[in-house]
Write an enzyme that holds these catalytic residues in place. Sequence first.
Site, PDB file in Angstrom:
ATOM      1  N   LYS A 173       5.379   5.530  -0.134  1.00 19.86           N
ATOM      2  CA  LYS A 173       5.695   4.149   0.212  1.00 19.86           C
ATOM      3  C   LYS A 173       6.468   3.475  -0.916  1.00 19.86           C
ATOM      4  O   LYS A 173       6.103   3.601  -2.082  1.00 19.86           O
ATOM      5  CB  LYS A 173       4.404   3.379   0.503  1.00 19.86           C
ATOM      6  CG  LYS A 173       3.650   3.923   1.713  1.00 19.86           C
ATOM      7  CD  LYS A 173       2.343   3.217   1.941  1.00 19.86           C
ATOM      8  CE  LYS A 173       1.332   3.511   0.848  1.00 19.86           C
ATOM      9  NZ  LYS A 173      -0.027   3.047   1.192  1.00 19.86           N
ATOM     10  N   THR A 204      -0.488  -9.574   0.705  1.00 23.11           N
ATOM     11  CA  THR A 204      -0.324  -8.163   1.084  1.00 23.11           C
ATOM     12  C   THR A 204      -1.619  -7.367   0.979  1.00 23.11           C
ATOM     13  O   THR A 204      -1.585  -6.144   0.949  1.00 23.11           O
ATOM     14  CB  THR A 204       0.748  -7.503   0.196  1.00 23.11           C
ATOM     15  OG1 THR A 204       0.347  -7.634  -1.190  1.00 23.11           O
ATOM     16  CG2 THR A 204       2.103  -8.159   0.384  1.00 23.11           C
ATOM     17  N   GLY A 206      -4.422  -5.205   1.839  1.00 24.82           N
ATOM     18  CA  GLY A 206      -4.719  -4.311   2.952  1.00 24.82           C
ATOM     19  C   GLY A 206      -3.509  -3.683   3.626  1.00 24.82           C
ATOM     20  O   GLY A 206      -3.662  -3.040   4.662  1.00 24.82           O
ATOM     21  N   THR A 207      -2.326  -3.835   3.045  1.00 25.67           N
ATOM     22  CA  THR A 207      -1.136  -3.264   3.700  1.00 25.67           C
ATOM     23  C   THR A 207      -1.222  -1.739   3.781  1.00 25.67           C
ATOM     24  O   THR A 207      -0.833  -1.145   4.788  1.00 25.67           O
ATOM     25  CB  THR A 207       0.158  -3.665   2.969  1.00 25.67           C
ATOM     26  OG1 THR A 207       0.007  -3.408   1.563  1.00 25.67           O
ATOM     27  CG2 THR A 207       0.482  -5.125   3.175  1.00 25.67           C
ATOM     28  N   GLY A 208      -1.711  -1.094   2.723  1.00 27.41           N
ATOM     29  CA  GLY A 208      -1.808   0.365   2.734  1.00 27.41           C
ATOM     30  C   GLY A 208      -2.782   0.861   3.786  1.00 27.41           C
ATOM     31  O   GLY A 208      -2.498   1.822   4.518  1.00 27.41           O
ATOM     32  N   CYS A 209      -3.946   0.223   3.859  1.00 29.73           N
ATOM     33  CA  CYS A 209      -4.943   0.587   4.871  1.00 29.73           C
ATOM     34  C   CYS A 209      -4.366   0.406   6.270  1.00 29.73           C
ATOM     35  O   CYS A 209      -4.541   1.246   7.158  1.00 29.73           O
ATOM     36  CB  CYS A 209      -6.185  -0.296   4.734  1.00 29.73           C
ATOM     37  SG  CYS A 209      -6.965  -0.282   3.120  1.00 29.73           S
TER      38      CYS A 209
END
Length: 263
Positions: A173, A204, A206-209
């Site tokens: 990412k 942002t 929690g964007t990865g989850c």
Amino acid sequence: MKTALSIAGSDSSGGAGIQADMKTMTMNGVYAMTAITALTAQNTTGVSGIYQVTPEFLGQQIDAIFQDIRPDAVKIGMVSSPALVEVIAQRLKAYKAENIVVDPVMVATSGSVLSEDAAVSLMKEILLPLATVITPNIPETEILSGMKISSPEDMERAAKFIGDKFHCAVLCKGGHRINDANDLLYEDGEITWFTGKHIDNPNTHGTGCTLSSAIAANLAKGSDLKGAIEQAKAYISGALESMLDLGKGSGPLNHAFMLCDSE
């Protein structure tokens, strides 16, 4: 209805972890289930406590899911100890789980360390080789590859190294000031860039989850990996563009933006 299982930690503020995964999977049209690795006391400003479940109990949760409502995809998030990594890998092998998405959560957006070094080492050894795709951010890609990343070319080299070593697809990412919203997929020797538009939103958490859960949901519905990623990125963009603003730190996304837009 297709189903997906999230194996991850609980976020008491609801923006990341299990809570974000359930919201995301639901909004992406699959039935969401969970196996909780840890309880966290956290909010938009940071993590103040982690209470880890026992390996035995995590195994019981995974058994309960696979023996009744078999998931069509599995997303793995925060796993803080080697013993938990071992249980997850053993159960996924035993049940021949499919469409495994590993988000190698090591450090929270706030900077809090979430995984022990030994857990990361074991994850490399026995969990990543089971994955359909892993979704590291730049710092996590550096840890997994042992390379410093400061350019898109570095992302390509690191993703290839990881993918070839662990025999899985790698979605590296962007962000962290490198290539912004553009993500790189390395799959079967092929590199594909997914361009994204920059959305000026400081919230942002929690964007990865959310991205990894959306990918898992779309794989569960039968999308190929590239299609699943494209759909997941579109969902993330919509959740960011909604400009939800909660909390005193980096706030959560609006996972239900589609419902809000319809009102």
